[in-house]
Write an enzyme that holds these catalytic residues in place. Sequence first.
Site, short mmCIF file in Angstrom:
data_model
loop_
_atom_site.label_atom_id
_atom_site.label_comp_id
_atom_site.label_asym_id
_atom_site.label_seq_id
_atom_site.Cartn_x
_atom_site.Cartn_y
_atom_site.Cartn_z
N ASP A 100 0.59 -1.32 -0.26
CA ASP A 100 0.07 0.53 0.28
C ASP A 100 1.00 1.22 0.04
O ASP A 100 1.20 1.51 1.18
CB ASP A 100 -0.88 0.01 1.23
CG ASP A 100 -2.03 1.22 1.44
OD1 ASP A 100 -2.44 1.33 0.15
OD2 ASP A 100 -2.23 1.26 2.10
N ASP A 136 -2.59 5.15 -2.70
CA ASP A 136 -3.71 5.36 -1.48
C ASP A 136 -3.62 6.88 -2.53
O ASP A 136 -2.99 7.52 -2.62
CB ASP A 136 -3.43 5.53 0.28
CG ASP A 136 -4.09 6.17 0.80
OD1 ASP A 136 -5.11 5.41 1.07
OD2 ASP A 136 -4.33 7.11 1.67
N GLU A 162 -5.93 4.72 -5.84
CA GLU A 162 -7.44 4.90 -5.40
C GLU A 162 -7.83 6.36 -5.44
O GLU A 162 -6.63 6.99 -5.26
CB GLU A 162 -7.14 4.74 -4.16
CG GLU A 162 -8.63 5.49 -3.22
CD GLU A 162 -8.23 5.11 -2.04
OE1 GLU A 162 -9.36 4.97 -1.19
OE2 GLU A 162 -7.02 5.71 -1.19
N HIS A 207 -11.47 -2.14 2.08
CA HIS A 207 -11.85 -1.58 3.51
C HIS A 207 -11.79 0.32 4.22
O HIS A 207 -12.44 0.11 5.36
CB HIS A 207 -10.52 -0.75 4.00
CG HIS A 207 -9.31 0.01 3.06
ND1 HIS A 207 -8.86 0.23 2.14
CD2 HIS A 207 -9.20 1.20 3.91
CE1 HIS A 207 -9.19 1.31 2.20
NE2 HIS A 207 -8.46 2.22 2.87
N ASP A 208 -13.32 0.53 3.59
CA ASP A 208 -13.75 1.95 3.90
C ASP A 208 -15.10 1.49 3.05
O ASP A 208 -16.32 2.89 3.36
CB ASP A 208 -13.31 3.10 3.18
CG ASP A 208 -11.32 3.74 2.61
OD1 ASP A 208 -11.28 3.48 4.24
OD2 ASP A 208 -11.56 3.76 2.36
#
Length: 496
Positions: A23, A124, A181, A254-255
């Site tokens: 990540d 990210d 992302e 995860h969000d």
Amino acid sequence: GTMEDFDELLSEAHKRGIRILMDLVVNHTSDEMAWFVESRKSRENPYRDYYIWREGKDGRLPNNWGSCFSGPAWKKDETTGEYYLHLFSTKQPDLNWENPKVRQGVYDMMRFWLDKGVDGFRMDVINFISKEPGLPDGPREPGALYGDFTPHAVNGPRVHEFLKEMNREVLARYDVMTVGEAPGITAQRNEHITNPANGELDMLFLFEHVDFDCEDNVKWKPLPLDLPQLKRIFAKQQSAVKNAGWASLFTGNHDQPRVVSRWGDDSTEGSRVRSAKALGLMLHMHRGTPYVYQGEELGMTDVHFTRLDQYRDLESLNAYRQRVEEAKVQSAESMMAGIAARGRDNARTPMQWDGSAYAGFTAPDAAVEPWISVNRNHTQINAAGEFDDPDSVYTFYKRLIAIRHENALVAAGDWQLIDADDQYVYAFTRTLGGEKLLVAVNLSGRTVDLPRDAAELVQHGVTEPDIVISTYDASHAVVSLANRELGPWEGAAVRV
């Protein structure tokens, strides 16, 4: 863990044919990172320009931007009297990508991990790295305490330049995969960034399809699924990469809340299993690369907390304080319902490996409990109970993934939507050469008619449908399709 732990993980994963992505978080760093520790020491420090520092304006903040986690996007540092930008937590100061030294430092860090043998990066909020010069005020909705930074800090003027440079300096020199992302990115821009000819990234996560089901674009005011709208959003994403670029397929991460609780039905065991399979079939039969978020392949559900003190997520806790206590734009009851339905902790409870006290995430006799409560239904929903069950969600997901590896039509065929306005059935075709696959999924708990065009495809010159996969058993799907209908949460992929 230690670096030795990581090296062992990487080595053992590679022995098993598993690739590992890191990540990559480079829009911001921790406020404990050495760069920021130096940066905040003085205005003259060599690392000062590694971050975005500004003086206040007329005794106020440098601009009106609000943070993603509520409150202002600026924090005053008493040592130097200036404010630093944090689009997220105050502990996550934004890097200044206008500074070439920052970019080269990031690239050095990326090379460190790639030389170690990692297989790529999930990046990210990578489309936040370029900010508009001058950092102008953002538009502010009536009643809002802060302005919206997104017009000036998302998909900024140099984002393509920075991604090309990253690719040229680092990524193109290794055999790796990248996925960025990218909140707020359009389907058309996704096509540009993921087109190999443009030398940026391999894939992006788009978010329009997981952001639309709320009132007035407020996350904490959820609405029921509008299936025609979901179909139109997916159709836009699919058509944008028809000729170039590539799509990422996901409904959970995860969000996001658990998709079986969000768009399925977790009220009974039977409806949970059926709807989890239906949603998996719908997603995995699209063109693109599917992503499975931990526990999705088990049909894990939302956690269904009822008290604010059960939550750990900063976004939820801060949003409650700002919306209920400060701005008073939402009642406590309504906000708690919104957090229960959309809060990120739904996806962050421990992975449910087995039915033991901590679901196998932590040993039952360990001195340390998990940081957040285990979902109470882990004794019924867990990996150990699903591995050898031929009717489990886990077994169904294994079949979905195998089909994609076995069938070029599913992996690469063209995609075409059928009946965008149908309220219950999501139907589309996949075509490659002389082969055609019809996918029809009932995303409701009632028996419904097949869309006319889908029914005609199934019955045109076919005595018995050739079922590739179905959420019920194949014989049930044959009967359903012959009757031009689908049972509750029934879906099938059939050769036509």
